[in-house]
Scaffold this motif. Structure first.
Motif, PDB file in Angstrom:
ATOM      1  N   LEU A   1       8.118  11.643  -2.861  1.00 42.01           N
ATOM      2  CA  LEU A   1       8.025  11.320  -1.444  1.00 42.01           C
ATOM      3  C   LEU A   1       7.317   9.975  -1.323  1.00 42.01           C
ATOM      4  CD1 LEU A   1       8.544  12.360   1.451  1.00 42.01           C
ATOM      5  CD2 LEU A   1       6.237  13.346   1.384  1.00 42.01           C
ATOM      6  N   ARG A   2       8.020   9.020  -0.734  1.00 37.85           N
ATOM      7  CA  ARG A   2       7.460   7.685  -0.506  1.00 37.85           C
ATOM      8  C   ARG A   2       6.636   7.732   0.772  1.00 37.85           C
ATOM      9  NH1 ARG A   2      11.376   2.496   0.346  1.00 37.85           N
ATOM     10  NH2 ARG A   2       9.832   1.136   1.321  1.00 37.85           N
ATOM     11  N   LEU A   3       5.362   7.328   0.678  1.00 45.06           N
ATOM     12  CA  LEU A   3       4.438   7.467   1.790  1.00 45.06           C
ATOM     13  C   LEU A   3       3.782   6.138   2.147  1.00 45.06           C
ATOM     14  CD1 LEU A   3       2.585  10.620   0.461  1.00 45.06           C
ATOM     15  CD2 LEU A   3       4.002  10.555   2.515  1.00 45.06           C
ATOM     16  N   LYS A   4       3.656   5.915   3.440  1.00 44.61           N
ATOM     17  CA  LYS A   4       2.824   4.834   3.973  1.00 44.61           C
ATOM     18  C   LYS A   4       1.741   5.521   4.780  1.00 44.61           C
ATOM     19  CE  LYS A   4       1.395   0.788   5.198  1.00 44.61           C
ATOM     20  NZ  LYS A   4      -0.004   0.811   4.851  1.00 44.61           N
ATOM     21  N   LEU A   5       0.493   5.428   4.302  1.00 42.39           N
ATOM     22  CA  LEU A   5      -0.634   6.087   4.943  1.00 42.39           C
ATOM     23  C   LEU A   5      -1.411   5.096   5.801  1.00 42.39           C
ATOM     24  CD1 LEU A   5      -1.971   8.196   1.934  1.00 42.39           C
ATOM     25  CD2 LEU A   5      -0.330   8.877   3.688  1.00 42.39           C
ATOM     26  N   GLU A   6      -1.954   5.608   6.881  1.00 46.85           N
ATOM     27  CA  GLU A   6      -2.774   4.774   7.756  1.00 46.85           C
ATOM     28  C   GLU A   6      -3.993   4.255   6.983  1.00 46.85           C
ATOM     29  OE1 GLU A   6      -3.595   5.472  12.247  1.00 46.85           O
ATOM     30  OE2 GLU A   6      -5.227   6.455  11.137  1.00 46.85           O
ATOM     31  N   ASP A   7      -4.314   2.996   7.183  1.00 47.00           N
ATOM     32  CA  ASP A   7      -5.464   2.332   6.563  1.00 47.00           C
ATOM     33  C   ASP A   7      -5.333   2.138   5.055  1.00 47.00           C
ATOM     34  OD1 ASP A   7      -6.722   2.084   9.055  1.00 47.00           O
ATOM     35  OD2 ASP A   7      -7.687   4.052   8.840  1.00 47.00           O
ATOM     36  N   VAL A   8      -4.148   2.289   4.515  1.00 51.96           N
ATOM     37  CA  VAL A   8      -3.890   1.952   3.111  1.00 51.96           C
ATOM     38  C   VAL A   8      -2.853   0.835   3.156  1.00 51.96           C
ATOM     39  CG1 VAL A   8      -3.106   2.772   0.856  1.00 51.96           C
ATOM     40  CG2 VAL A   8      -4.366   4.314   2.376  1.00 51.96           C
ATOM     41  N   ASN A   9      -3.342  -0.418   3.026  1.00 54.05           N
ATOM     42  CA  ASN A   9      -2.483  -1.576   3.274  1.00 54.05           C
ATOM     43  C   ASN A   9      -2.338  -2.532   2.105  1.00 54.05           C
ATOM     44  OD1 ASN A   9      -1.989  -0.881   6.069  1.00 54.05           O
ATOM     45  ND2 ASN A   9      -4.139  -1.395   6.390  1.00 54.05           N
ATOM     46  N   THR A  10      -3.045  -2.274   1.016  1.00 51.91           N
ATOM     47  CA  THR A  10      -2.986  -3.183  -0.127  1.00 51.91           C
ATOM     48  C   THR A  10      -2.768  -2.395  -1.412  1.00 51.91           C
ATOM     49  OG1 THR A  10      -5.358  -3.077  -0.572  1.00 51.91           O
ATOM     50  CG2 THR A  10      -4.609  -4.758   1.021  1.00 51.91           C
ATOM     51  N   GLU A  11      -2.405  -3.138  -2.452  1.00 49.54           N
ATOM     52  CA  GLU A  11      -2.242  -2.508  -3.766  1.00 49.54           C
ATOM     53  C   GLU A  11      -3.548  -1.898  -4.256  1.00 49.54           C
ATOM     54  OE1 GLU A  11       0.421  -4.056  -7.030  1.00 49.54           O
ATOM     55  OE2 GLU A  11       0.241  -5.838  -5.748  1.00 49.54           O
ATOM     56  N   SER A  12      -4.641  -2.604  -4.039  1.00 47.27           N
ATOM     57  CA  SER A  12      -5.926  -2.089  -4.532  1.00 47.27           C
ATOM     58  C   SER A  12      -6.330  -0.812  -3.796  1.00 47.27           C
ATOM     59  CB  SER A  12      -7.023  -3.150  -4.430  1.00 47.27           C
ATOM     60  OG  SER A  12      -7.221  -3.524  -3.089  1.00 47.27           O
ATOM     61  N   GLU A  13      -6.036  -0.725  -2.498  1.00 44.11           N
ATOM     62  CA  GLU A  13      -6.324   0.511  -1.766  1.00 44.11           C
ATOM     63  C   GLU A  13      -5.424   1.651  -2.266  1.00 44.11           C
ATOM     64  OE1 GLU A  13      -7.846  -1.352   2.492  1.00 44.11           O
ATOM     65  OE2 GLU A  13      -5.714  -0.969   2.211  1.00 44.11           O
ATOM     66  N   ALA A  14      -4.175   1.330  -2.583  1.00 44.21           N
ATOM     67  CA  ALA A  14      -3.262   2.337  -3.136  1.00 44.21           C
ATOM     68  C   ALA A  14      -3.705   2.771  -4.531  1.00 44.21           C
ATOM     69  CB  ALA A  14      -1.839   1.789  -3.168  1.00 44.21           C
ATOM     70  N   ASP A  15      -4.227   1.826  -5.322  1.00 46.40           N
ATOM     71  CA  ASP A  15      -4.724   2.151  -6.668  1.00 46.40           C
ATOM     72  C   ASP A  15      -5.780   3.250  -6.628  1.00 46.40           C
ATOM     73  OD1 ASP A  15      -3.282   0.591  -8.465  1.00 46.40           O
ATOM     74  OD2 ASP A  15      -4.572  -1.158  -8.165  1.00 46.40           O
ATOM     75  N   GLU A  16      -6.629   3.233  -5.617  1.00 47.72           N
ATOM     76  CA  GLU A  16      -7.699   4.220  -5.504  1.00 47.72           C
ATOM     77  C   GLU A  16      -7.168   5.631  -5.273  1.00 47.72           C
ATOM     78  OE1 GLU A  16     -10.620   3.018  -2.622  1.00 47.72           O
ATOM     79  OE2 GLU A  16     -10.604   0.956  -3.361  1.00 47.72           O
ATOM     80  N   LEU A  17      -5.928   5.746  -4.813  1.00 47.52           N
ATOM     81  CA  LEU A  17      -5.357   7.063  -4.511  1.00 47.52           C
ATOM     82  C   LEU A  17      -4.506   7.622  -5.648  1.00 47.52           C
ATOM     83  CD1 LEU A  17      -4.328   6.446  -0.795  1.00 47.52           C
ATOM     84  CD2 LEU A  17      -6.477   7.345  -1.704  1.00 47.52           C
TER      85      LEU A  17
ATOM     86  N   GLY B   1       0.783  -1.227   0.000  1.00 44.30           N
ATOM     87  CA  GLY B   1       0.000   0.000   0.000  1.00 44.30           C
ATOM     88  C   GLY B   1       0.819   1.283   0.000  1.00 44.30           C
ATOM     89  N   GLU B   2       2.133   1.186  -0.125  1.00 42.99           N
ATOM     90  CA  GLU B   2       2.948   2.402  -0.175  1.00 42.99           C
ATOM     91  C   GLU B   2       2.749   3.091  -1.521  1.00 42.99           C
ATOM     92  OE1 GLU B   2       6.912   2.102   2.310  1.00 42.99           O
ATOM     93  OE2 GLU B   2       6.671   0.365   0.988  1.00 42.99           O
ATOM     94  N   ILE B   3       2.858   4.404  -1.502  1.00 37.76           N
ATOM     95  CA  ILE B   3       2.654   5.207  -2.705  1.00 37.76           C
ATOM     96  C   ILE B   3       3.763   6.250  -2.832  1.00 37.76           C
ATOM     97  CG2 ILE B   3       0.160   4.913  -2.897  1.00 37.76           C
ATOM     98  CD1 ILE B   3      -0.198   7.448  -1.248  1.00 37.76           C
ATOM     99  N   LEU B   4       3.910   6.776  -4.046  1.00 40.06           N
ATOM    100  CA  LEU B   4       4.859   7.853  -4.307  1.00 40.06           C
ATOM    101  C   LEU B   4       4.090   9.106  -4.712  1.00 40.06           C
ATOM    102  CD1 LEU B   4       7.629   6.013  -6.369  1.00 40.06           C
ATOM    103  CD2 LEU B   4       7.728   6.701  -3.978  1.00 40.06           C
ATOM    104  N   ALA B   5       4.420  10.207  -4.060  1.00 38.12           N
ATOM    105  CA  ALA B   5       3.826  11.493  -4.402  1.00 38.12           C
ATOM    106  C   ALA B   5       4.897  12.356  -5.056  1.00 38.12           C
ATOM    107  CB  ALA B   5       3.296  12.181  -3.154  1.00 38.12           C
TER     108      ALA B   5
END
Length: 160
Positions: A64-80, A20-24
């Motif tokens: 910026l590499r981010l780990k957000l609370e309650d974003v724990n899967t690829e599919s949850e990250a996809d939504e962002l 669930g990590e993302i890059l901004a």
């Protein structure tokens, strides 16, 4: 939180891991200032939704590499993905001297020393190589159209 009380920091551009990590991608000259943020806002359906930042660190240049609370899967990250990132205005670094942030001058009158009032600053387009001021141009009968003017401190434009 309302957008008027926030500033645009960047955009979620990519997933980083299957956890669930993302890059901004940050729209700033000083990405290190935002490495330790605790909360951010994402624009989801024209509403700013708060997210707690569990971990963050710079990744390459302006990412910026981010780990957000309650974003724990690829599919949850996809939504962002492709969501805009905002922070409260009080987190903007203080500027020295005559420096200013673009959002601070929207609505200012633009004057030419030789010709008088030019118009009202309606916006700033900073997506090109040089920032362009969007000026609602005044002519004898009132507002006519938007002009796009490159900002040069040496020009005789004054904010009053």
């Amino acid at each position: 939180m309302k957008k008027e009380k926030c500033f645009y920091l960047g955009k979620i551009v990519k997933k980083y891991s299957f956890k669930g990590e993302i890059l901004a991608k940050l729209d700033t000259d000083q990405p290190q200032l935002y490495e330790n943020i605790e909360t951010l806002f994402l624009d989801i359906n024209n509403r700013l939704i708060p997210y707690f930042v569990m971990a963050s660190r710079l990744h390459k240049s302006n990412l910026l590499r981010l780990k957000l609370e309650d974003v724990n899967t690829e599919s949850e990250a996809d939504e962002l993905l492709r969501k805009e990132v905002y922070l409260p205005l009080d987190l903007l670094p203080k500027l020295n001297g005559k420096a200013f942030y673009y959002h601070e001058v929207i609505g200012f009158e633009i004057w030419d020393k030789a010709h008088g009032k030019v118009g009202i600053l309606k916006g700033v387009n900073d997506q090109s190589a040089q920032a362009l001021f969007e000026i609602e141009y005044f002519y004898k009968l009132g507002p006519q159209r938007l002009l796009f003017v490159r900002y040069y401190p040496r020009y005789h434009l004054a904010f009053l």
